[in-house]
Motif scaffolding. Structure first.
Motif, short mmCIF file in Angstrom:
data_model
loop_
_atom_site.label_atom_id
_atom_site.label_comp_id
_atom_site.label_asym_id
_atom_site.label_seq_id
_atom_site.Cartn_x
_atom_site.Cartn_y
_atom_site.Cartn_z
N PHE A 57 -48.94 -9.44 9.61
CA PHE A 57 -49.02 -9.87 8.21
C PHE A 57 -49.65 -11.26 8.10
O PHE A 57 -49.43 -12.13 8.96
N VAL A 58 -50.42 -11.45 7.04
CA VAL A 58 -50.99 -12.75 6.69
C VAL A 58 -50.25 -13.21 5.43
O VAL A 58 -50.45 -12.64 4.36
N ASP A 59 -49.36 -14.17 5.58
CA ASP A 59 -48.57 -14.66 4.44
C ASP A 59 -49.36 -15.79 3.78
O ASP A 59 -49.55 -16.85 4.37
N GLY A 99 -43.02 -10.47 11.87
CA GLY A 99 -44.31 -9.78 11.85
C GLY A 99 -45.42 -10.56 11.19
O GLY A 99 -46.54 -10.05 11.04
N VAL A 100 -45.14 -11.80 10.79
CA VAL A 100 -46.17 -12.63 10.15
C VAL A 100 -46.92 -13.38 11.25
O VAL A 100 -46.39 -14.31 11.85
N GLY A 127 -45.61 -19.67 17.53
CA GLY A 127 -45.58 -19.44 16.09
C GLY A 127 -46.84 -18.73 15.65
O GLY A 127 -47.68 -18.37 16.47
N PRO A 128 -46.96 -18.51 14.33
CA PRO A 128 -48.15 -17.82 13.83
C PRO A 128 -49.39 -18.72 13.86
O PRO A 128 -49.27 -19.94 14.02
N GLY A 322 -39.16 -16.01 7.38
CA GLY A 322 -38.93 -14.68 7.94
C GLY A 322 -38.62 -13.64 6.87
O GLY A 322 -38.43 -12.46 7.17
N SER A 323 -38.58 -14.06 5.60
CA SER A 323 -38.26 -13.11 4.52
C SER A 323 -39.51 -12.43 3.94
O SER A 323 -39.41 -11.66 2.98
N HIS A 324 -40.68 -12.69 4.52
CA HIS A 324 -41.92 -12.16 3.96
C HIS A 324 -41.92 -10.64 3.74
O HIS A 324 -42.45 -10.16 2.73
#
Ligand code: ZN
Length: 400
Positions: A57-59, A99-100, A127-128, A322-324
């Protein structure tokens, strides 16, 4: 070479899934995707069982520097830079575990997100991938002034944008309206005049940087769109929520003319829906706005406005890092299809963030950023909560 096997694969664009895919990964990148494929003899097989592989995922909207506590502003203001950076590292790891694999930080203090960007660029498990705006531009004592981005007047704005370009930010963020987080700030109030907004856009574009507007109200969104902003954060067209308690008819007013302008000019809405379950019920002024919001999002969808999915993680306890996945699921709860929500969280988000050439898609040449979820999220979006494996640039991330 890794050969990652799963039951299904959504490549970020779709519309369908690939059955029994094998994703070949070499040097941190995707080397190939073989449907129903067998594992090449020289590859190391990784069997993920009955899962669906998605692009990481791309937040599009996080605040790593906010700790999702009951007092995010106070805790940020009391923290030293080193303490803050340590919290940001933890926030990044929490996002990655969900998953981000890419976050766009839209408001830090002291350009700390750029330090984290460097750290995670060197170590995929740290990290991402981080894209960052640095401190958002805001008026003196305006929304989120305590992040250090106060700037006013055309010259002041231009200097502030130049400072960010010199620091190497990925995007410029401007607080076009007030916001809820800042005491005394009104989310309906437009903070800047047209000349200042135009100066922000021109200076950002002159440096090759995209520029995004924090805007809650229709007036703020209209001003951002007419000044040439590339994107609008939140974009909920809220009305009547003056911070002084004068809440005359809190509502939502999706103006079709503005939506049409957004489509015509290619302005993307970065929606920040969703929150963790189990939180307190929303206050009445927010709750009363929900039916209008759902209708408004339907109008946005019908008009064909480009939408991407951001979490705004960090700002409240129910918006923990982490709630994305709850933001992705909330898009479906408010009327988008699972396919639309998954695109908004992957390929569309990567495009809006300027990283479409390497993120948001499972295809040869792209970074091997992958998330595996149990079940099929195209059939039931709640599958996004069941993350079973995360890879960032081909490195498997240990999950707790
Ligand atoms: Zn935000």
């Amino acid at each position: 070479m890794l050969a990652i096997r799963a039951a299904k694969l959504f490549d970020g664009i779709g519309p369908g899934t690939v059955e029994r895919p094998v994703v070949l990964v070499e040097g941190g990148r995707i080397a190939g995707v073989v449907p129903g494929g067998s594992v090449p003899a020289d590859a190391v097989p990784v069997d993920l069982g009955e899962t669906t592989l998605l692009p990481g995922f791309v937040d599009t909207h996080v605040h790593l520097a906010f700790d999702a506590s009951d007092d995010v502003v106070g805790r940020l203001r009391r923290a030293s830079d080193e303490e803050l950076l340590e919290r940001m590292r933890a926030a990044g790891r929490a996002a990655l575990s969900a998953g981000v694999t890419t976050v766009r930080d839209l408001g830090d203090r002291g350009y700390l997100a750029l330090r984290l960007r460097e750290e995670t660029a060197k170590d995929a498990t740290a990290g991402p991938t981080v894209l960052a705006s640095g401190p958002p531009l805001t008026t003196p004592r305006g929304h989120c002034w305590f992040l250090g981005g106060q700037a006013e007047g055309v010259e002041g704005i231009r200097a502030a944008v130049r400072e960010r370009a010199a620091h190497g930010v990925d995007v410029v963020k401007v607080m076009v309206t007030g916001g809820d987080l800042t005491p005394g700030s009104d989310p309906c109030h437009v903070q800047y005049g047209h000349a200042e907004l135009l100066a922000a856009v021109r200076e950002a574009h002159r440096h090759g940087l995209p520029v995004t507007a924090h805007a809650h109200s229709a007036a703020g969104i209209a001003d951002a769109v007419s000044a040439g902003f590339d994107m609008v954060e939140h974009c909920f067209f809220v009305t009547g929520i003056a911070g002084d308690g004068d809440a005359d008819d809190p509502g939502v007013d999706y103006d079709r003319r503005i939506l049409d302008d957004m489509v015509r000019l290619g302005v993307v809405a970065s929606l920040t829906l969703g929150s963790l379950p189990g939180g307190p019920p929303p206050p009445p002024r927010i709750a009363r706005r929900i039916p209008g919001l759902v209708a408004g999002l339907a109008a946005m969808r019908e008009a064909g406005v480009g939408v991407v999915c951001g979490s705004d993680s960090g700002i409240f306890p129910v918006k923990a890092h982490g709630s994305h996945p709850y933001s992705v699921a909330a898009m479906v709860e408010t009327g988008f299809t699972p396919l639309e929500a998954l695109r908004a969280a992957t390929s569309a988000a990567a495009r809006a963030c300027g990283v479409a050439c390497r993120k948001g898609c499972i295809a040869p040449g792209f970074d091997a950023d992958l998330v595996a979820v149990a079940g099929n999220p195209l059939a039931d979006i709640t599958a996004v909560h069941a993350v079973t494996a995360v890879f960032r640039e081909g490195v498997r991330i240990p999950l707790d």
